[in-house]
Each structure stands twice: as structure tokens, then as C-alpha cells.
Scaffold this motif. Structure first.
Motif, PDB file in Angstrom:
ATOM      1  N   PHE A 189       3.324  70.489  -0.253  1.00 58.05           N
ATOM      2  CA  PHE A 189       3.909  69.764  -1.381  1.00 58.05           C
ATOM      3  C   PHE A 189       3.018  69.845  -2.612  1.00 58.05           C
ATOM      4  CE2 PHE A 189       6.084  67.228   2.093  1.00 58.05           C
ATOM      5  CZ  PHE A 189       7.276  67.920   1.949  1.00 58.05           C
ATOM      6  N   ALA A 190       1.705  69.847  -2.400  1.00 56.22           N
ATOM      7  CA  ALA A 190       0.786  69.989  -3.533  1.00 56.22           C
ATOM      8  C   ALA A 190       0.945  71.364  -4.185  1.00 56.22           C
ATOM      9  CB  ALA A 190      -0.652  69.773  -3.070  1.00 56.22           C
ATOM     10  N   ILE A 191       1.081  72.396  -3.373  1.00 59.67           N
ATOM     11  CA  ILE A 191       1.290  73.747  -3.921  1.00 59.67           C
ATOM     12  C   ILE A 191       2.593  73.800  -4.700  1.00 59.67           C
ATOM     13  CG2 ILE A 191       1.859  76.122  -3.251  1.00 59.67           C
ATOM     14  CD1 ILE A 191      -0.258  75.847  -1.055  1.00 59.67           C
ATOM     15  N   TYR A 192       3.628  73.184  -4.178  1.00 62.36           N
ATOM     16  CA  TYR A 192       4.913  73.157  -4.873  1.00 62.36           C
ATOM     17  C   TYR A 192       4.795  72.388  -6.193  1.00 62.36           C
ATOM     18  CZ  TYR A 192       9.999  73.115  -5.315  1.00 62.36           C
ATOM     19  OH  TYR A 192      11.284  73.301  -5.743  1.00 62.36           O
ATOM     20  N   GLY A 193       4.010  71.319  -6.185  1.00 60.31           N
ATOM     21  CA  GLY A 193       3.783  70.556  -7.410  1.00 60.31           C
ATOM     22  C   GLY A 193       3.021  71.340  -8.452  1.00 60.31           C
ATOM     23  N   ILE A 194       2.046  72.111  -8.026  1.00 57.88           N
ATOM     24  CA  ILE A 194       1.288  72.938  -8.962  1.00 57.88           C
ATOM     25  C   ILE A 194       2.178  74.025  -9.553  1.00 57.88           C
ATOM     26  CG2 ILE A 194      -0.593  74.613  -9.138  1.00 57.88           C
ATOM     27  CD1 ILE A 194      -2.061  72.917  -6.986  1.00 57.88           C
ATOM     28  N   VAL A 196      -0.033  60.483   6.856  1.00 60.18           N
ATOM     29  CA  VAL A 196      -0.876  61.460   6.168  1.00 60.18           C
ATOM     30  C   VAL A 196      -0.084  62.184   5.083  1.00 60.18           C
ATOM     31  CG1 VAL A 196      -2.194  63.601   6.482  1.00 60.18           C
ATOM     32  CG2 VAL A 196      -2.462  61.730   8.093  1.00 60.18           C
ATOM     33  N   VAL A 197       1.143  62.596   5.390  1.00 59.27           N
ATOM     34  CA  VAL A 197       1.972  63.272   4.374  1.00 59.27           C
ATOM     35  C   VAL A 197       2.188  62.344   3.183  1.00 59.27           C
ATOM     36  CG1 VAL A 197       4.289  64.116   3.866  1.00 59.27           C
ATOM     37  CG2 VAL A 197       3.135  64.875   5.912  1.00 59.27           C
ATOM     38  N   GLY A 198       2.520  61.096   3.440  1.00 56.05           N
ATOM     39  CA  GLY A 198       2.782  60.161   2.354  1.00 56.05           C
ATOM     40  C   GLY A 198       1.574  59.889   1.487  1.00 56.05           C
ATOM     41  N   VAL A 199       0.437  59.614   2.107  1.00 52.27           N
ATOM     42  CA  VAL A 199      -0.761  59.259   1.346  1.00 52.27           C
ATOM     43  C   VAL A 199      -1.280  60.460   0.555  1.00 52.27           C
ATOM     44  CG1 VAL A 199      -3.187  58.600   1.566  1.00 52.27           C
ATOM     45  CG2 VAL A 199      -1.444  57.355   2.826  1.00 52.27           C
ATOM     46  N   ILE A 200      -1.438  61.598   1.203  1.00 51.50           N
ATOM     47  CA  ILE A 200      -2.005  62.762   0.522  1.00 51.50           C
ATOM     48  C   ILE A 200      -1.052  63.280  -0.548  1.00 51.50           C
ATOM     49  CG2 ILE A 200      -2.909  65.098   0.837  1.00 51.50           C
ATOM     50  CD1 ILE A 200      -4.684  62.912   2.011  1.00 51.50           C
ATOM     51  N   THR A 201       0.248  63.282  -0.284  1.00 54.16           N
ATOM     52  CA  THR A 201       1.214  63.717  -1.298  1.00 54.16           C
ATOM     53  C   THR A 201       1.209  62.755  -2.479  1.00 54.16           C
ATOM     54  OG1 THR A 201       2.595  64.749   0.387  1.00 54.16           O
ATOM     55  CG2 THR A 201       3.633  64.284  -1.721  1.00 54.16           C
ATOM     56  N   SER A 202       1.112  61.471  -2.224  1.00 53.88           N
ATOM     57  CA  SER A 202       1.054  60.501  -3.306  1.00 53.88           C
ATOM     58  C   SER A 202      -0.181  60.713  -4.179  1.00 53.88           C
ATOM     59  CB  SER A 202       1.047  59.087  -2.723  1.00 53.88           C
ATOM     60  OG  SER A 202       1.042  58.129  -3.731  1.00 53.88           O
ATOM     61  N   ILE A 203      -1.306  60.960  -3.552  1.00 52.53           N
ATOM     62  CA  ILE A 203      -2.537  61.221  -4.307  1.00 52.53           C
ATOM     63  C   ILE A 203      -2.405  62.505  -5.111  1.00 52.53           C
ATOM     64  CG2 ILE A 203      -4.983  61.828  -4.076  1.00 52.53           C
ATOM     65  CD1 ILE A 203      -5.045  59.898  -1.648  1.00 52.53           C
ATOM     66  N   ALA A 204      -1.902  63.564  -4.479  1.00 56.63           N
ATOM     67  CA  ALA A 204      -1.781  64.855  -5.170  1.00 56.63           C
ATOM     68  C   ALA A 204      -0.813  64.766  -6.345  1.00 56.63           C
ATOM     69  CB  ALA A 204      -1.327  65.935  -4.182  1.00 56.63           C
ATOM     70  N   LEU A 205       0.318  64.086  -6.153  1.00 55.97           N
ATOM     71  CA  LEU A 205       1.285  63.960  -7.246  1.00 55.97           C
ATOM     72  C   LEU A 205       0.735  63.087  -8.369  1.00 55.97           C
ATOM     73  CD1 LEU A 205       4.677  63.627  -5.342  1.00 55.97           C
ATOM     74  CD2 LEU A 205       3.684  65.647  -6.411  1.00 55.97           C
ATOM     75  N   GLY A 206       0.009  62.048  -8.003  1.00 57.36           N
ATOM     76  CA  GLY A 206      -0.624  61.215  -9.022  1.00 57.36           C
ATOM     77  C   GLY A 206      -1.636  61.988  -9.846  1.00 57.36           C
ATOM     78  N   LEU A 207      -2.429  62.807  -9.200  1.00 55.69           N
ATOM     79  CA  LEU A 207      -3.399  63.624  -9.933  1.00 55.69           C
ATOM     80  C   LEU A 207      -2.707  64.665 -10.805  1.00 55.69           C
ATOM     81  CD1 LEU A 207      -6.118  64.157  -7.182  1.00 55.69           C
ATOM     82  CD2 LEU A 207      -6.282  62.734  -9.233  1.00 55.69           C
ATOM     83  N   GLU A 208      -1.638  65.245 -10.305  1.00 56.78           N
ATOM     84  CA  GLU A 208      -0.896  66.246 -11.077  1.00 56.78           C
ATOM     85  C   GLU A 208      -0.230  65.609 -12.291  1.00 56.78           C
ATOM     86  OE1 GLU A 208       0.531  69.971 -12.145  1.00 56.78           O
ATOM     87  OE2 GLU A 208      -0.906  69.497 -10.582  1.00 56.78           O
ATOM     88  N   GLU A 209       0.324  64.412 -12.128  1.00 55.84           N
ATOM     89  CA  GLU A 209       0.933  63.708 -13.266  1.00 55.84           C
ATOM     90  C   GLU A 209      -0.106  63.367 -14.311  1.00 55.84           C
ATOM     91  OE1 GLU A 209       2.781  60.414 -11.290  1.00 55.84           O
ATOM     92  OE2 GLU A 209       4.759  61.388 -11.325  1.00 55.84           O
TER      93      GLU A 209
END
Length: 139
Positions: A46-51, A122-135
Motif C-alpha cells: 500500500f505504501a508503494i501504491y501511495g508513492i 499491522v496492515v492498519g497501523v503501518i498503512t496509517s503511518i505511511a499514508l500520514g507521512l505521504e500526506e
């Protein structure tokens, strides 16, 4: 890093990574792996998709808020201990049952449900952190 090649390849890479994360999740009961590492692989996808495509497409793809996935996983992992509590054995003791589904024996266990809960946390927490950093990076 939103190059044309990366944006084109990212959806296929994400699909493969999520599929592999499910394989690692389900394989983890007999060999190394399980909910934690499977969740990390899915969150990385999901982080790769966000990037590649931005935060909004990722949020549309997962359909739920990432922290609600974490909450669901926490409830599922906790409920995995309930059968052992009801049978008056120590909490989170592994219990197995093998029902027949369409003539095929399916092995179900409380450790599997616990691992699935850990996967969602793990998916929820790490994806939330990654999306927050990307935003934050795009602001």
C-alpha cells in the motif's frame, strides 16, 4: 517519484505483494511467517501504491480507514482467545477443529484467527503511518 513506468508497474506489483502477504500469513502456522510479516508485506504494498499514485487512490482501494482495520484485527485477535477461556484452559491456548466443507477437511485453529488479527493490526497501523507521512510530504 511518479514516473510513468512506476505508475504503470505499481498496481501489478501491489497485487503480487498482497497475494504474497496472504501466502505468508497462511503459511506461518507450519513454517516461519505469519500475521506480522504478512501484514508488513501488505502495508509495504500500500505504501508503494501511495508513492506511485497518491494517497487518495490508496484510501479508495482499501475502502476502510486503516485504523478501523487495526481495531477489527485487535478484536479478532482477542476473540481468538475466547474459546480457550470458555474451555477453562489457559487464555490463548491453541485449539483446532477440522470440519468437512464440501467433502474436504479444513483445519481451523485459534492461532490462525490470532494471526489474521495480527495481520489486520499491522496492515492498519503501518498503512496509517505511511499514508500520514505521504500526506504530510505533499502539503
Amino acid at each position: 517519484m511518479r514516473t510513468l513506468i512506476f505508475r504503470t508497474i505499481a498496481p501489478y506489483l501491489v497485487a503480487l505483494m498482497v497475494l504474497f502477504s496472504l501466502f505468508v500469513l497462511l503459511r506461518g502456522h507450519n513454517e516461519p511467517g505469519g500475521g506480522f510479516i504478512g501484514g508488513l508485506i501488505a502495508a509495504s504494498a500500500f505504501a508503494i501504491y501511495g508513492i506511485a499514485c497518491g494517497v487518495a487512490p490508496v484510501r479508495r482501494a482499501i475502502r476502510f480507514h486503516p485504523m478501523s482495520l487495526s481495531g477489527f484485527g485487535l478484536v479478532l485477535a482477542t476473540l481468538a482467545g475466547l474459546p480457550s477461556f470458555l474451555l477453562k484452559v489457559p487464555f490463548l491456548t491453541g485449539l483446532w477443529v477440522t470440519p468437512n466443507v464440501f467433502g474436504v477437511e479444513v483445519a481451523l485453529s485459534t492461532p490462525m484467527f490470532f494471526d489474521i488479527g495480527v495481520y489486520f493490526v499491522v496492515v492498519g497501523v503501518i498503512t496509517s503511518i505511511a499514508l500520514g507521512l505521504e500526506e504530510r510530504e505533499n502539503d
